[in-house]
Design a protein around this motif. Structure first.
Motif, PDB file in Angstrom:
ATOM      1  N   ARG A 238      73.340 -74.965  52.124  1.00  0.00           N
ATOM      2  CA  ARG A 238      72.079 -74.284  52.404  1.00  0.00           C
ATOM      3  C   ARG A 238      71.122 -75.227  53.133  1.00  0.00           C
ATOM      4  NH1 ARG A 238      68.053 -71.916  47.695  1.00  0.00           N
ATOM      5  NH2 ARG A 238      67.142 -70.270  48.968  1.00  0.00           N
ATOM      6  N   MET A 239      70.279 -74.652  54.000  1.00  0.00           N
ATOM      7  CA  MET A 239      69.244 -75.413  54.686  1.00  0.00           C
ATOM      8  C   MET A 239      67.910 -74.739  54.436  1.00  0.00           C
ATOM      9  SD  MET A 239      69.407 -76.795  58.557  1.00  0.00           S
ATOM     10  CE  MET A 239      68.509 -78.252  59.030  1.00  0.00           C
ATOM     11  N   ILE A 240      66.907 -75.572  54.144  1.00  0.00           N
ATOM     12  CA  ILE A 240      65.563 -75.072  53.870  1.00  0.00           C
ATOM     13  C   ILE A 240      64.583 -75.816  54.760  1.00  0.00           C
ATOM     14  CG2 ILE A 240      63.771 -74.758  52.130  1.00  0.00           C
ATOM     15  CD1 ILE A 240      65.969 -74.794  50.002  1.00  0.00           C
ATOM     16  N   LEU A 241      63.720 -75.070  55.435  1.00  0.00           N
ATOM     17  CA  LEU A 241      62.675 -75.645  56.277  1.00  0.00           C
ATOM     18  C   LEU A 241      61.321 -75.282  55.705  1.00  0.00           C
ATOM     19  CD1 LEU A 241      63.914 -74.502  59.833  1.00  0.00           C
ATOM     20  CD2 LEU A 241      64.523 -76.583  58.626  1.00  0.00           C
ATOM     21  N   ALA A 242      60.374 -76.209  55.829  1.00  0.00           N
ATOM     22  CA  ALA A 242      58.992 -75.930  55.461  1.00  0.00           C
ATOM     23  C   ALA A 242      58.093 -76.422  56.582  1.00  0.00           C
ATOM     24  CB  ALA A 242      58.629 -76.632  54.147  1.00  0.00           C
ATOM     25  N   ALA A 243      57.030 -75.675  56.873  1.00  0.00           N
ATOM     26  CA  ALA A 243      56.131 -76.068  57.958  1.00  0.00           C
ATOM     27  C   ALA A 243      54.764 -75.426  57.791  1.00  0.00           C
ATOM     28  CB  ALA A 243      56.722 -75.668  59.311  1.00  0.00           C
ATOM     29  N   ASN A 244      53.771 -76.128  58.324  1.00  0.00           N
ATOM     30  CA  ASN A 244      52.424 -75.591  58.456  1.00  0.00           C
ATOM     31  C   ASN A 244      52.330 -74.904  59.814  1.00  0.00           C
ATOM     32  OD1 ASN A 244      51.503 -76.763  56.009  1.00  0.00           O
ATOM     33  ND2 ASN A 244      51.233 -78.714  57.043  1.00  0.00           N
ATOM     34  N   PRO A 245      51.362 -73.994  59.982  1.00  0.00           N
ATOM     35  CA  PRO A 245      51.182 -73.378  61.296  1.00  0.00           C
ATOM     36  C   PRO A 245      50.717 -74.415  62.316  1.00  0.00           C
ATOM     37  CG  PRO A 245      49.738 -72.371  59.638  1.00  0.00           C
ATOM     38  CD  PRO A 245      50.465 -73.493  58.983  1.00  0.00           C
ATOM     39  N   GLY A 246      50.992 -74.140  63.575  1.00  0.00           N
ATOM     40  CA  GLY A 246      50.602 -75.060  64.646  1.00  0.00           C
ATOM     41  C   GLY A 246      51.617 -76.185  64.756  1.00  0.00           C
ATOM     42  N   GLY A 247      51.277 -77.199  65.475  1.00  0.00           N
ATOM     43  CA  GLY A 247      52.170 -78.333  65.636  1.00  0.00           C
ATOM     44  C   GLY A 247      53.118 -78.126  66.791  1.00  0.00           C
ATOM     45  N   PRO A 248      53.810 -79.197  67.190  1.00  0.00           N
ATOM     46  CA  PRO A 248      54.676 -79.142  68.364  1.00  0.00           C
ATOM     47  C   PRO A 248      55.829 -78.142  68.248  1.00  0.00           C
ATOM     48  CG  PRO A 248      54.503 -81.401  67.528  1.00  0.00           C
ATOM     49  CD  PRO A 248      53.737 -80.514  66.607  1.00  0.00           C
ATOM     50  N   GLY A 249      56.284 -77.834  67.039  1.00  0.00           N
ATOM     51  CA  GLY A 249      57.423 -76.941  66.866  1.00  0.00           C
ATOM     52  C   GLY A 249      57.061 -75.510  66.527  1.00  0.00           C
ATOM     53  N   HIS A 250      55.787 -75.180  66.588  1.00  0.00           N
ATOM     54  CA  HIS A 250      55.349 -73.844  66.181  1.00  0.00           C
ATOM     55  C   HIS A 250      56.101 -72.747  66.937  1.00  0.00           C
ATOM     56  CE1 HIS A 250      52.496 -70.908  64.510  1.00  0.00           C
ATOM     57  NE2 HIS A 250      52.603 -70.316  65.681  1.00  0.00           N
ATOM     58  N   GLY A 251      56.298 -72.935  68.245  1.00  0.00           N
ATOM     59  CA  GLY A 251      56.935 -71.907  69.064  1.00  0.00           C
ATOM     60  C   GLY A 251      58.366 -71.610  68.640  1.00  0.00           C
ATOM     61  N   TRP A 252      59.188 -72.636  68.478  1.00  0.00           N
ATOM     62  CA  TRP A 252      60.578 -72.369  68.117  1.00  0.00           C
ATOM     63  C   TRP A 252      60.691 -71.876  66.687  1.00  0.00           C
ATOM     64  CZ3 TRP A 252      63.064 -74.925  64.203  1.00  0.00           C
ATOM     65  CH2 TRP A 252      62.634 -76.200  63.857  1.00  0.00           C
ATOM     66  N   LEU A 253      59.811 -72.296  65.804  1.00  0.00           N
ATOM     67  CA  LEU A 253      59.826 -71.779  64.438  1.00  0.00           C
ATOM     68  C   LEU A 253      59.432 -70.304  64.422  1.00  0.00           C
ATOM     69  CD1 LEU A 253      58.299 -74.769  62.472  1.00  0.00           C
ATOM     70  CD2 LEU A 253      60.557 -73.767  62.095  1.00  0.00           C
ATOM     71  N   TYR A 254      58.460 -69.944  65.223  1.00  0.00           N
ATOM     72  CA  TYR A 254      58.007 -68.556  65.276  1.00  0.00           C
ATOM     73  C   TYR A 254      59.134 -67.645  65.773  1.00  0.00           C
ATOM     74  CZ  TYR A 254      55.292 -64.427  66.439  1.00  0.00           C
ATOM     75  OH  TYR A 254      54.815 -63.140  66.517  1.00  0.00           O
ATOM     76  N   GLN A 255      59.891 -68.141  66.765  1.00  0.00           N
ATOM     77  CA  GLN A 255      61.008 -67.351  67.304  1.00  0.00           C
ATOM     78  C   GLN A 255      62.054 -67.167  66.245  1.00  0.00           C
ATOM     79  OE1 GLN A 255      62.221 -69.462  70.803  1.00  0.00           O
ATOM     80  NE2 GLN A 255      60.887 -68.279  72.121  1.00  0.00           N
TER      81      GLN A 255
ATOM     82  N   GLU B 200      57.965 -80.332  56.839  1.00  0.00           N
ATOM     83  CA  GLU B 200      57.157 -80.403  58.059  1.00  0.00           C
ATOM     84  C   GLU B 200      58.025 -80.215  59.310  1.00  0.00           C
ATOM     85  OE1 GLU B 200      54.081 -80.077  58.035  1.00  0.00           O
ATOM     86  OE2 GLU B 200      53.539 -80.696  56.019  1.00  0.00           O
ATOM     87  N   ALA B 201      58.833 -79.174  59.296  1.00  0.00           N
ATOM     88  CA  ALA B 201      59.705 -78.873  60.440  1.00  0.00           C
ATOM     89  C   ALA B 201      58.897 -78.611  61.702  1.00  0.00           C
ATOM     90  CB  ALA B 201      60.592 -77.672  60.116  1.00  0.00           C
ATOM     91  N   GLY B 202      57.658 -78.199  61.581  1.00  0.00           N
ATOM     92  CA  GLY B 202      56.813 -77.945  62.741  1.00  0.00           C
ATOM     93  C   GLY B 202      56.463 -79.188  63.530  1.00  0.00           C
ATOM     94  N   GLN B 203      56.745 -80.351  62.985  1.00  0.00           N
ATOM     95  CA  GLN B 203      56.501 -81.602  63.706  1.00  0.00           C
ATOM     96  C   GLN B 203      57.591 -81.899  64.736  1.00  0.00           C
ATOM     97  OE1 GLN B 203      53.680 -83.490  63.469  1.00  0.00           O
ATOM     98  NE2 GLN B 203      53.023 -81.715  62.286  1.00  0.00           N
ATOM     99  N   PHE B 204      58.693 -81.163  64.676  1.00  0.00           N
ATOM    100  CA  PHE B 204      59.783 -81.352  65.631  1.00  0.00           C
ATOM    101  C   PHE B 204      59.510 -80.481  66.856  1.00  0.00           C
ATOM    102  CE2 PHE B 204      61.630 -82.623  61.640  1.00  0.00           C
ATOM    103  CZ  PHE B 204      62.460 -83.691  61.974  1.00  0.00           C
TER     104      PHE B 204
END
Length: 174
Positions: A157-174, A131-135
């Protein structure tokens, strides 16, 4: 007369198998809607990492808030238990799993940069952020990345998982 403990065979979905097939040389992002199997897919990768690297495997799984970790922890207990049965070490107080070969999987939370001090000085071979999108800001995760180091012949190694939307959507999208 004692009966043998029945352990269910757990198989990855096609999506989880594809995610697990990504070479360890690459960091990974698993994005998509709820119910797609991202969390279990992460745990399959963690299980494989622990099997591959044994006592050299140090896995850290984080979420932003500890109460949000309950379902993931229950899923880890189920999946790791299916793999190892009674040979799996688990400490509910410290949220730590120990595989029979010595691999360690630690569950924890990091809400912001101030929480990083508890991780400073650690060495992790794999960091998983569920839930990286919560950051709202990637800074705490960037700080965690500094703990990706090993003495063994392991590519950290680093692995991130996230749903669309949420407070971190913008930085994840970038």
């Amino acid at each position: 007369m004692a009966t043998a403990e029945a352990i269910e065979r757990v198989e990855p979905t096609e999506f989880q198998a594809r995610a697990g097939a990504v070479p360890d040389d690459f960091d990974l992002f698993l994005g998509g809607g709820r119910g797609g199997g991202k969390t279990r897919g992460l745990l399959f990768i963690v299980l494989r990492h622990g099997e591959q690297y044994g006592r050299h495997a140090r896995v850290l799984i984080v979420r932003r808030h500890f109460p949000d970790m309950r379902d993931l922890e229950a899923e880890a207990r189920y999946l790791f238990g299916a793999a190892y049965g009674k040979r799996l070490g688990y400490n509910a107080q410290t949220h730590r799993f120990t595989f029979p070969n010595g691999a360690i999987v630690q569950l924890d939370q990091i809400e912001g940069p101030a929480d990083f001090t508890k991780f400073q000085g650690q060495s992790n071979s794999l960091i998983v952020v569920d839930e990286a999108g919560q950051f709202p800001d990637p800074q705490p995760l960037d700080l965690l990345r500094s703990t990706l180091r090993t003495q063994a012949n392991i590519r950290p190694r680093m692995i991130l998982a996230a749903n669309p939307g949420g407070p971190g959507h913008g930085w994840l999208y970038q």
